[in-house]
Every structure is written in structure tokens, then in C-alpha cells.
Design a protein around this motif. Structure first.
Motif, PDB file in Angstrom:
ATOM      1  N   PHE A  42      -3.376   3.604  -1.556  1.00 35.73           N
ATOM      2  CA  PHE A  42      -4.289   3.379  -2.713  1.00 35.73           C
ATOM      3  C   PHE A  42      -5.153   2.160  -2.498  1.00 35.73           C
ATOM      4  O   PHE A  42      -6.382   2.078  -2.854  1.00 35.73           O
ATOM      5  N   VAL A  57      -1.019  -1.184 -13.409  1.00 31.34           N
ATOM      6  CA  VAL A  57      -1.653  -1.119 -12.334  1.00 31.34           C
ATOM      7  C   VAL A  57      -0.908  -2.095 -11.101  1.00 31.34           C
ATOM      8  O   VAL A  57      -0.775  -2.015 -10.029  1.00 31.34           O
ATOM      9  N   TRP A  79       2.266  -1.182  -9.714  1.00 31.92           N
ATOM     10  CA  TRP A  79       2.515   0.005  -8.624  1.00 31.92           C
ATOM     11  C   TRP A  79       2.484  -0.962  -7.514  1.00 31.92           C
ATOM     12  O   TRP A  79       3.290  -0.495  -6.645  1.00 31.92           O
ATOM     13  N   LYS A  80       1.980  -2.200  -7.225  1.00 37.45           N
ATOM     14  CA  LYS A  80       2.264  -2.789  -5.986  1.00 37.45           C
ATOM     15  C   LYS A  80       3.637  -3.266  -6.013  1.00 37.45           C
ATOM     16  O   LYS A  80       4.201  -2.992  -4.885  1.00 37.45           O
ATOM     17  N   HIS A 129       1.519   2.858  -2.049  1.00 33.05           N
ATOM     18  CA  HIS A 129       0.709   1.747  -2.221  1.00 33.05           C
ATOM     19  C   HIS A 129      -0.524   1.237  -1.306  1.00 33.05           C
ATOM     20  O   HIS A 129      -1.619   0.999  -1.755  1.00 33.05           O
ATOM     21  N   VAL A 157       2.321   4.868  -5.970  1.00 33.95           N
ATOM     22  CA  VAL A 157       1.312   5.053  -7.071  1.00 33.95           C
ATOM     23  C   VAL A 157       1.309   6.493  -7.773  1.00 33.95           C
ATOM     24  O   VAL A 157       1.230   7.395  -6.780  1.00 33.95           O
ATOM     25  N   ALA A 165      -3.661   8.422 -10.407  1.00 38.95           N
ATOM     26  CA  ALA A 165      -4.608   7.047 -10.153  1.00 38.95           C
ATOM     27  C   ALA A 165      -5.577   7.640  -8.896  1.00 38.95           C
ATOM     28  O   ALA A 165      -6.902   6.921  -8.827  1.00 38.95           O
ATOM     29  N   GLN A 224      -8.130  -4.139  -7.615  1.00 45.13           N
ATOM     30  CA  GLN A 224      -7.339  -3.824  -8.862  1.00 45.13           C
ATOM     31  C   GLN A 224      -7.842  -3.608 -10.339  1.00 45.13           C
ATOM     32  O   GLN A 224      -7.964  -3.097 -11.064  1.00 45.13           O
ATOM     33  N   LYS A 236       4.327  11.064  -5.859  1.00 41.69           N
ATOM     34  CA  LYS A 236       3.706   9.568  -5.810  1.00 41.69           C
ATOM     35  C   LYS A 236       3.144   9.327  -4.433  1.00 41.69           C
ATOM     36  O   LYS A 236       3.677   9.841  -3.243  1.00 41.69           O
TER      37      LYS A 236
END
Length: 145
Positions: free
Chosen positions: A8, A34, A37-38, A5, A43, A47, A19, A2
Motif C-alpha cells: 500500500f 488509515v 493500517w500501518k 501495508h 490494509v 483501500a 497517507q 487484506k
């Protein structure tokens, strides 16, 4: 594996996406995933693979940087009006003309987070010594400011 975030989000911003646009272009994860994930702060690695394969939307020309105060001599063999993806522009310029002035101008023009994200993204194309010296310069110049 992972990924944080924030990284990302930084990669999304560097590539010129949000996003929703990421969701629309890849259509692989559902949009609620999606946005989830925040909330989780993590993430999945796939991705970033999807994001890396998406086209880069932000471009820059040598003329824009010359107008921002970078010396014309650095771009001596470039077409001043040719638009190039900013990540490729940063990497190619650093490979042939690295000095503290260039780093300061890139941070001023692109932002510290974007320059660091490009270094992470293109780590295989730059030497470890160059990446270390750039990150050290960024951290020392920010600490002295």
C-alpha cells in the motif's frame, strides 16, 4: 482480503500520495483508521481500489529519459515534451521496446520498487512472459551488483 501495508505504501508513493493526502482525497476511512493500517501491517482491499481510482500525480516526459541516457530511437514517434503519467509511460515503453538496457535505465530513473509496482498494477496489460523476464532481469542484475 487484506493486503500488506508495504505494498500500500509503495502504491501511494508510486502514485505520488502520502497517507494524509490519501485520506483527504477519498474521505472514506477516518484518518486514524488509515494510520492504524500501518500499525497492524494490513490494509483492506477496498483501500487499493480507492487508490487505483485516484488520479496519478507523477508525470514524465520522453525528454527526461533521453537526458538520463535512454536512446532517442526508442521514443521515435513520441512528442518529447508531452507529460505522461509515469506508470503509463513505463508500460507503453516496455510493450514496444523491451530489452535489458531499458529495464536498467528505468530502474535507475524510477527506482526498482516503482517499476515493480507498475508491473503489479498493470499486470493485465502485459504478458506474463514479459513480466517474468523483467522481474528475472531485475533480480539477476541486483544479485550480480
Amino acid at each position: 482480503m487484506k493486503v500488506e501495508h508495504e505494498l500500500f505504501e509503495l502504491m501511494l508513493d508510486t502514485r505520488g500520495y502520502q497517507q494524509k493526502s490519501f485520506f483527504r482525497l477519498c474521505q472514506n476511512p477516518p484518518y486514524y483508521t488509515v494510520t492504524g493500517w500501518k500499525k497492524s501491517g494490513k490494509v483492506p482491499a477496498y483501500a487499493l481500489v480507492l487508490l487505483k481510482n485516484m488520479p496519478f500525480t507523477k508525470t514524465v516526459t520522453a525528454k527526461q529519459l533521453i537526458d538520463a541516457g535512454v536512446s532517442r530511437a526508442i521514443f521515435w514517434n513520441n512528442d518529447l515534451s508531452k507529460a505522461v503519467p509515469s506508470d503509463i509511460f513505463i508500460v507503453s515503453t516496455l510493450r514496444r521496446a523491451y530489452n535489458d538496457f531499458i529495464i536498467d535505465k528505468f530502474i535507475e530513473f524510477f527506482g526498482e520498487k516503482n517499476v515493480l509496482a507498475v508491473l503489479i498494477k498493470h499486470k493485465g496489460k502485459l504478458s506474463d512472459k514479459l513480466i517474468d523476464s523483467i522481474t528475472n532481469h531485475i533480480h539477476t542484475s541486483l544479485a550480480s551488483a
